[in-house]
Design a protein around this motif. Sequence first.
Motif, PDB file in Angstrom:
ATOM      1  N   VAL A   1      59.167  16.361   5.408  1.00 43.78           N
ATOM      2  CA  VAL A   1      59.575  17.231   4.302  1.00 43.78           C
ATOM      3  C   VAL A   1      59.538  18.685   4.756  1.00 43.78           C
ATOM      4  CG1 VAL A   1      58.924  18.075   2.002  1.00 43.78           C
ATOM      5  CG2 VAL A   1      58.849  15.624   2.495  1.00 43.78           C
ATOM      6  N   MET A   2      58.479  19.064   5.447  1.00 37.55           N
ATOM      7  CA  MET A   2      58.348  20.449   5.898  1.00 37.55           C
ATOM      8  C   MET A   2      59.233  20.745   7.110  1.00 37.55           C
ATOM      9  SD  MET A   2      56.288  21.989   3.785  1.00 37.55           S
ATOM     10  CE  MET A   2      55.989  23.514   4.651  1.00 37.55           C
ATOM     11  N   MET A   3      59.321  19.788   8.045  1.00 41.54           N
ATOM     12  CA  MET A   3      59.980  20.070   9.324  1.00 41.54           C
ATOM     13  C   MET A   3      61.476  20.312   9.213  1.00 41.54           C
ATOM     14  SD  MET A   3      58.080  20.541  11.956  1.00 41.54           S
ATOM     15  CE  MET A   3      57.227  21.578  10.798  1.00 41.54           C
ATOM     16  N   ASP A   4      62.167  19.631   8.296  1.00 47.56           N
ATOM     17  CA  ASP A   4      63.606  19.889   8.214  1.00 47.56           C
ATOM     18  C   ASP A   4      63.868  21.340   7.828  1.00 47.56           C
ATOM     19  OD1 ASP A   4      62.911  19.253   5.419  1.00 47.56           O
ATOM     20  OD2 ASP A   4      65.073  19.181   5.063  1.00 47.56           O
ATOM     21  N   ASP A   5      63.021  21.896   6.965  1.00 46.93           N
ATOM     22  CA  ASP A   5      63.206  23.288   6.562  1.00 46.93           C
ATOM     23  C   ASP A   5      62.737  24.261   7.638  1.00 46.93           C
ATOM     24  OD1 ASP A   5      64.170  23.287   3.592  1.00 46.93           O
ATOM     25  OD2 ASP A   5      62.714  21.680   3.788  1.00 46.93           O
ATOM     26  N   VAL A   6      61.704  23.904   8.365  1.00 40.08           N
ATOM     27  CA  VAL A   6      61.258  24.732   9.492  1.00 40.08           C
ATOM     28  C   VAL A   6      62.382  24.822  10.527  1.00 40.08           C
ATOM     29  CG1 VAL A   6      59.678  24.783  11.477  1.00 40.08           C
ATOM     30  CG2 VAL A   6      58.789  24.387   9.166  1.00 40.08           C
TER      31      VAL A   6
ATOM     32  N   PRO B   1      69.299  24.433 -12.367  1.00 39.05           N
ATOM     33  CA  PRO B   1      69.594  23.486 -11.289  1.00 39.05           C
ATOM     34  C   PRO B   1      69.177  24.066  -9.933  1.00 39.05           C
ATOM     35  CG  PRO B   1      71.595  24.675 -11.845  1.00 39.05           C
ATOM     36  CD  PRO B   1      70.506  25.173 -12.784  1.00 39.05           C
ATOM     37  N   ALA B   2      69.302  23.271  -8.923  1.00 41.51           N
ATOM     38  CA  ALA B   2      69.110  23.650  -7.523  1.00 41.51           C
ATOM     39  C   ALA B   2      67.734  24.248  -7.240  1.00 41.51           C
ATOM     40  CB  ALA B   2      70.209  24.608  -7.074  1.00 41.51           C
ATOM     41  N   PRO B   3      66.663  23.459  -7.419  1.00 43.44           N
ATOM     42  CA  PRO B   3      65.317  23.994  -7.172  1.00 43.44           C
ATOM     43  C   PRO B   3      65.111  24.502  -5.744  1.00 43.44           C
ATOM     44  CG  PRO B   3      65.253  21.610  -7.513  1.00 43.44           C
ATOM     45  CD  PRO B   3      66.634  22.064  -7.852  1.00 43.44           C
ATOM     46  N   GLY B   4      65.788  23.916  -4.769  1.00 39.49           N
ATOM     47  CA  GLY B   4      65.659  24.396  -3.395  1.00 39.49           C
ATOM     48  C   GLY B   4      66.176  25.818  -3.239  1.00 39.49           C
ATOM     49  N   THR B   5      67.255  26.123  -3.927  1.00 37.60           N
ATOM     50  CA  THR B   5      67.793  27.479  -3.888  1.00 37.60           C
ATOM     51  C   THR B   5      66.843  28.442  -4.586  1.00 37.60           C
ATOM     52  OG1 THR B   5      70.058  26.664  -3.762  1.00 37.60           O
ATOM     53  CG2 THR B   5      69.763  28.937  -4.521  1.00 37.60           C
ATOM     54  N   TRP B   6      66.271  28.014  -5.708  1.00 37.61           N
ATOM     55  CA  TRP B   6      65.280  28.853  -6.399  1.00 37.61           C
ATOM     56  C   TRP B   6      64.069  29.097  -5.497  1.00 37.61           C
ATOM     57  CZ3 TRP B   6      66.614  31.711 -10.239  1.00 37.61           C
ATOM     58  CH2 TRP B   6      67.597  31.286 -11.142  1.00 37.61           C
TER      59      TRP B   6
ATOM     60  N   ASP C   1      58.445  23.939   1.185  1.00 36.38           N
ATOM     61  CA  ASP C   1      59.165  23.788   2.442  1.00 36.38           C
ATOM     62  C   ASP C   1      60.297  24.809   2.562  1.00 36.38           C
ATOM     63  OD1 ASP C   1      60.208  22.254   0.292  1.00 36.38           O
ATOM     64  OD2 ASP C   1      61.271  20.905   1.645  1.00 36.38           O
ATOM     65  N   GLU C   2      60.963  25.083   1.438  1.00 39.28           N
ATOM     66  CA  GLU C   2      62.006  26.112   1.450  1.00 39.28           C
ATOM     67  C   GLU C   2      61.404  27.486   1.727  1.00 39.28           C
ATOM     68  OE1 GLU C   2      64.431  22.904   0.081  1.00 39.28           O
ATOM     69  OE2 GLU C   2      62.486  23.503  -0.675  1.00 39.28           O
TER      70      GLU C   2
ATOM     71  N   PHE D   1      72.167  25.503   6.406  1.00 38.17           N
ATOM     72  CA  PHE D   1      71.561  24.503   7.289  1.00 38.17           C
ATOM     73  C   PHE D   1      70.686  23.518   6.515  1.00 38.17           C
ATOM     74  CE2 PHE D   1      71.889  27.947  10.712  1.00 38.17           C
ATOM     75  CZ  PHE D   1      73.123  27.483  11.139  1.00 38.17           C
ATOM     76  N   ASP D   2      70.022  23.986   5.472  1.00 34.82           N
ATOM     77  CA  ASP D   2      69.171  23.103   4.669  1.00 34.82           C
ATOM     78  C   ASP D   2      69.999  22.102   3.878  1.00 34.82           C
ATOM     79  OD1 ASP D   2      66.794  22.078   3.560  1.00 34.82           O
ATOM     80  OD2 ASP D   2      66.876  23.473   1.877  1.00 34.82           O
TER      81      ASP D   2
END
Length: 165
Positions: free
Chosen positions: A137-142, A18-23, A77-78, A117-118
């Motif tokens: 998509v990119m800017m929220d993580d930046v 689970p949680a691909p953003g964390t990976w 993005d992460e 924050f993400d």
Amino acid sequence: MTAAQLIGTVCGVGYLRPAPGTWGSLAALPLAYGLHQLGGFPLLALATLVCNPAGIWATACMTKGSTDHDPSEIVVDEVAGQWIAIWAVSLPAWLHGLPVTALWPGWVAAFLLFRLFDILKPGPVGWADRQEGPFGVMMDDVIAGIMAAIGVALLAGISHGVLGL
């Protein structure tokens, strides 16, 4: 796997569950370490600056014709955001000739603050997340990465300045 998929999923890391953003954020850490070891902060900064347009391109390719503008498997993005958060560790280590691992609490803080924050998307992070298309998509993580870097710098200032640790 296409070039866009390799970049967008960071060589398939985005398919981990689970949680691909964390990976994706976790995958960014050894990459940042390697970049710092190879060329210090300048190389990490350059890689981050290259990562952003590459991520916008990969996201555009991967989402073309789809109603989902931010599929969970896109984690480049992460990586970009996490690298920006790590700037607050890499830059002082490079400037002072310290091993970047000596600042390990900063690595932990950068990871945790970036993920916080993400996930919570406060203020400008949420605004960027609501923008349609690859740029959003990119800017929220930046922006989350910038906020995390500021947080790391503030915590270091408190720790080393106020507390004298």
